[in-house]
Motif scaffolding. Structure first.
Motif, PDB file in Angstrom:
ATOM      1  N   HIS A  47      80.411  62.476  64.727  1.00  0.00           N
ATOM      2  CA  HIS A  47      80.033  61.198  64.120  1.00  0.00           C
ATOM      3  C   HIS A  47      78.673  60.693  64.618  1.00  0.00           C
ATOM      4  CE1 HIS A  47      84.079  60.768  62.429  1.00  0.00           C
ATOM      5  NE2 HIS A  47      84.534  61.178  63.604  1.00  0.00           N
ATOM      6  N   VAL A  48      78.075  61.410  65.561  1.00  0.00           N
ATOM      7  CA  VAL A  48      76.767  61.011  66.098  1.00  0.00           C
ATOM      8  C   VAL A  48      75.677  61.579  65.193  1.00  0.00           C
ATOM      9  CG1 VAL A  48      75.190  61.157  68.052  1.00  0.00           C
ATOM     10  CG2 VAL A  48      77.648  60.937  68.449  1.00  0.00           C
ATOM     11  N   SER A  49      74.818  60.712  64.721  1.00  0.00           N
ATOM     12  CA  SER A  49      73.716  61.117  63.848  1.00  0.00           C
ATOM     13  C   SER A  49      72.559  60.140  64.047  1.00  0.00           C
ATOM     14  CB  SER A  49      74.160  61.116  62.382  1.00  0.00           C
ATOM     15  OG  SER A  49      74.535  59.815  61.967  1.00  0.00           O
ATOM     16  N   TYR A  50      71.461  60.426  63.383  1.00  0.00           N
ATOM     17  CA  TYR A  50      70.313  59.517  63.459  1.00  0.00           C
ATOM     18  C   TYR A  50      70.670  58.143  62.909  1.00  0.00           C
ATOM     19  CZ  TYR A  50      65.694  57.536  62.655  1.00  0.00           C
ATOM     20  OH  TYR A  50      64.611  56.705  62.658  1.00  0.00           O
ATOM     21  N   ALA A  51      71.414  58.118  61.803  1.00  0.00           N
ATOM     22  CA  ALA A  51      71.825  56.833  61.227  1.00  0.00           C
ATOM     23  C   ALA A  51      72.722  56.070  62.190  1.00  0.00           C
ATOM     24  CB  ALA A  51      72.548  57.073  59.898  1.00  0.00           C
ATOM     25  N   PHE A  52      73.605  56.785  62.885  1.00  0.00           N
ATOM     26  CA  PHE A  52      74.494  56.127  63.845  1.00  0.00           C
ATOM     27  C   PHE A  52      73.701  55.489  64.980  1.00  0.00           C
ATOM     28  CE2 PHE A  52      77.074  56.378  67.749  1.00  0.00           C
ATOM     29  CZ  PHE A  52      78.147  55.579  67.367  1.00  0.00           C
ATOM     30  N   LEU A  53      72.616  56.118  65.371  1.00  0.00           N
ATOM     31  CA  LEU A  53      71.813  55.613  66.481  1.00  0.00           C
ATOM     32  C   LEU A  53      70.883  54.475  66.072  1.00  0.00           C
ATOM     33  CD1 LEU A  53      70.816  58.988  68.180  1.00  0.00           C
ATOM     34  CD2 LEU A  53      72.620  57.404  68.885  1.00  0.00           C
ATOM     35  N   THR A  54      70.657  54.275  64.787  1.00  0.00           N
ATOM     36  CA  THR A  54      69.670  53.293  64.348  1.00  0.00           C
ATOM     37  C   THR A  54      70.249  52.157  63.516  1.00  0.00           C
ATOM     38  OG1 THR A  54      69.164  54.700  62.429  1.00  0.00           O
ATOM     39  CG2 THR A  54      67.796  54.975  64.401  1.00  0.00           C
ATOM     40  N   GLU A  55      71.356  52.369  62.849  1.00  0.00           N
ATOM     41  CA  GLU A  55      71.897  51.334  61.967  1.00  0.00           C
ATOM     42  C   GLU A  55      72.590  50.233  62.761  1.00  0.00           C
ATOM     43  OE1 GLU A  55      74.470  53.173  59.167  1.00  0.00           O
ATOM     44  OE2 GLU A  55      72.834  54.125  58.033  1.00  0.00           O
ATOM     45  N   ARG A  62      83.668  49.036  63.016  1.00  0.00           N
ATOM     46  CA  ARG A  62      84.337  50.190  62.401  1.00  0.00           C
ATOM     47  C   ARG A  62      83.368  51.049  61.601  1.00  0.00           C
ATOM     48  NH1 ARG A  62      87.500  45.761  61.331  1.00  0.00           N
ATOM     49  NH2 ARG A  62      89.493  45.652  62.439  1.00  0.00           N
ATOM     50  N   ALA A  63      82.300  50.475  61.131  1.00  0.00           N
ATOM     51  CA  ALA A  63      81.307  51.186  60.339  1.00  0.00           C
ATOM     52  C   ALA A  63      79.917  50.885  60.888  1.00  0.00           C
ATOM     53  CB  ALA A  63      81.401  50.773  58.869  1.00  0.00           C
ATOM     54  N   GLY A  64      78.928  51.532  60.299  1.00  0.00           N
ATOM     55  CA  GLY A  64      77.561  51.311  60.754  1.00  0.00           C
ATOM     56  C   GLY A  64      77.249  52.132  61.993  1.00  0.00           C
ATOM     57  N   GLY A  65      76.267  51.672  62.755  1.00  0.00           N
ATOM     58  CA  GLY A  65      75.837  52.411  63.930  1.00  0.00           C
ATOM     59  C   GLY A  65      75.813  51.556  65.179  1.00  0.00           C
ATOM     60  N   ILE A  66      74.975  51.963  66.137  1.00  0.00           N
ATOM     61  CA  ILE A  66      74.885  51.247  67.411  1.00  0.00           C
ATOM     62  C   ILE A  66      73.432  50.894  67.726  1.00  0.00           C
ATOM     63  CG2 ILE A  66      76.994  52.252  68.369  1.00  0.00           C
ATOM     64  CD1 ILE A  66      75.186  54.231  69.891  1.00  0.00           C
ATOM     65  N   GLY A  67      72.608  50.724  66.690  1.00  0.00           N
ATOM     66  CA  GLY A  67      71.206  50.388  66.927  1.00  0.00           C
ATOM     67  C   GLY A  67      71.022  49.152  67.797  1.00  0.00           C
ATOM     68  N   PRO A  68      71.642  48.004  67.441  1.00  0.00           N
ATOM     69  CA  PRO A  68      71.507  46.809  68.290  1.00  0.00           C
ATOM     70  C   PRO A  68      72.100  47.004  69.677  1.00  0.00           C
ATOM     71  CG  PRO A  68      72.306  46.224  66.103  1.00  0.00           C
ATOM     72  CD  PRO A  68      72.360  47.706  66.197  1.00  0.00           C
ATOM     73  N   ILE A  69      73.142  47.826  69.779  1.00  0.00           N
ATOM     74  CA  ILE A  69      73.775  48.079  71.074  1.00  0.00           C
ATOM     75  C   ILE A  69      72.807  48.826  71.989  1.00  0.00           C
ATOM     76  CG2 ILE A  69      75.799  49.027  72.202  1.00  0.00           C
ATOM     77  CD1 ILE A  69      76.400  46.870  70.133  1.00  0.00           C
ATOM     78  N   LEU A  70      72.100  49.808  71.440  1.00  0.00           N
ATOM     79  CA  LEU A  70      71.119  50.552  72.235  1.00  0.00           C
ATOM     80  C   LEU A  70      69.980  49.637  72.688  1.00  0.00           C
ATOM     81  CD1 LEU A  70      70.848  53.923  70.275  1.00  0.00           C
ATOM     82  CD2 LEU A  70      71.767  53.590  72.569  1.00  0.00           C
ATOM     83  N   ILE A  71      69.525  48.758  71.796  1.00  0.00           N
ATOM     84  CA  ILE A  71      68.439  47.838  72.155  1.00  0.00           C
ATOM     85  C   ILE A  71      68.894  46.903  73.269  1.00  0.00           C
ATOM     86  CG2 ILE A  71      67.017  45.936  71.313  1.00  0.00           C
ATOM     87  CD1 ILE A  71      66.972  47.308  68.587  1.00  0.00           C
TER      88      ILE A  71
END
Length: 293
Positions: A47-55, A62-71
């Protein structure tokens, strides 16, 4: 009286037993680590992808990514290191270069640091909530969380910096003094550059400690899963996000495992970097090391 062959046989049996126990313990540790990594990888790596890391986070995670979490995680690390590194480096220099190694002050300061290193993270969280969130009125924010994490990593950084500076051979200091350099110039032009790999290893270890922290950030940085606009905004770290997905969000297990894959990859990279830096520093093999002139 026991004969010599019997005594040698008993010694060999004992050595074999001790060796077997040691290998069994080491194998158990490796097996447990491998089991954890395989379980996380199988459940979350797909489930890890570029979209997961940026969205952005969607549907309560449950959906989307972790972009804000990484920031938010990077901002927390930035605040932590910005506060902790200067304080830790100054304290380590004081302990190694400015005062006697066995003075009353240095002994008690080291003892206090050891006690502080053993304080549970939940206690740091309560302390950060009482001081930064409530008393200083910073609220649940990146700044409150970063300041709390800085308090947590201070003991680790100070002791690692102290060992790195002490590991610089005394001959470096003597040579600098023979060339006419004063203690300040020797410190900044000779000692600290020579200790740089060990200092970097301490920073890397503290980053690993901060990345894995959850309890303290729940009480200080908060749960909000949006991109923080400033350091006074609340933000959710990766470890808190994993906890929230696994415990509070029905159907969030997949996202929790995917986030765990990213976090474990970062931690493995950090630990690998630490090993390389420590090997470069040669902290355990330098002869004639010592901080005092």
């Amino acid at each position: 009286m026991t004969s010599l062959p019997t005594t040698l046989y008993l010694h060999r049996r004992r050595d074999l037993l001790v060796t077997s126990v040691i290998w069994l313990a080491a194998g158990s540790v490796v097996t447990i680590l491998g089991w954890i990594l395989i379980d996380i990888g199988v459940r979350g790596l797909t489930h890890v992808s570029y979209a997961f890391l940026t969205e952005a986070v969607e549907d309560a995670g449950r959906a989307g990514g972790i972009g804000p979490i990484l920031i938010s995680t990077m901002l927390l690390l930035g605040v932590t290191l910005f506060i902790a590194i200067p304080l830790s480096l100054a304290t380590a220099i004081e302990l190694t270069e400015m005062i006697e190694q066995n003075s009353w002050f240095s002994r008690n300061l080291r003892r206090f640091l050891d006690v502080l290193a053993g304080v549970p993270s939940i206690v740091f969280g309560l302390f950060g909530n009482a001081l930064f969130v409530i008393t200083l009125e910073l609220g649940y924010s990146i700044l409150s969380g970063g300041l709390t994490l800085a308090c947590m990593v201070l003991p680790l950084l100070v002791r690692t910096f102290e060992q790195a500076i002490t590991a610089v051979p005394r001959e470096y200091r003597f040579a600098a003094a023979a060339l006419g350099l004063d203690r300040t110039a020797t410190l900044f032009r000779v000692v600290l550059p020579a200790a740089a790999p060990g200092l970097m290893a301490g920073v890397v270890l503290s980053v690993g400690r901060a990345l894995a922290e959850t309890a303290a950030l729940i009480f200080t940085a908060g749960y909000v899963a949006r991109t923080p606009e400033s350091l006074l905004d609340s933000g959710r770290s990766m470890s808190v996000h994993i906890y929230d997905m696994a415990m509070n969000v029905p159907g969030g297990g997949t996202q929790a495992y995917a986030t765990a894959c990213v976090l474990v990859a970062m931690l493995l990279a950090i630990n690998g970097s630490t090993a390389i830096l420590l090997r470069m520093a040669g902290l355990a093999s330098r002869p004639g090391a010592g901080g005092q002139w």
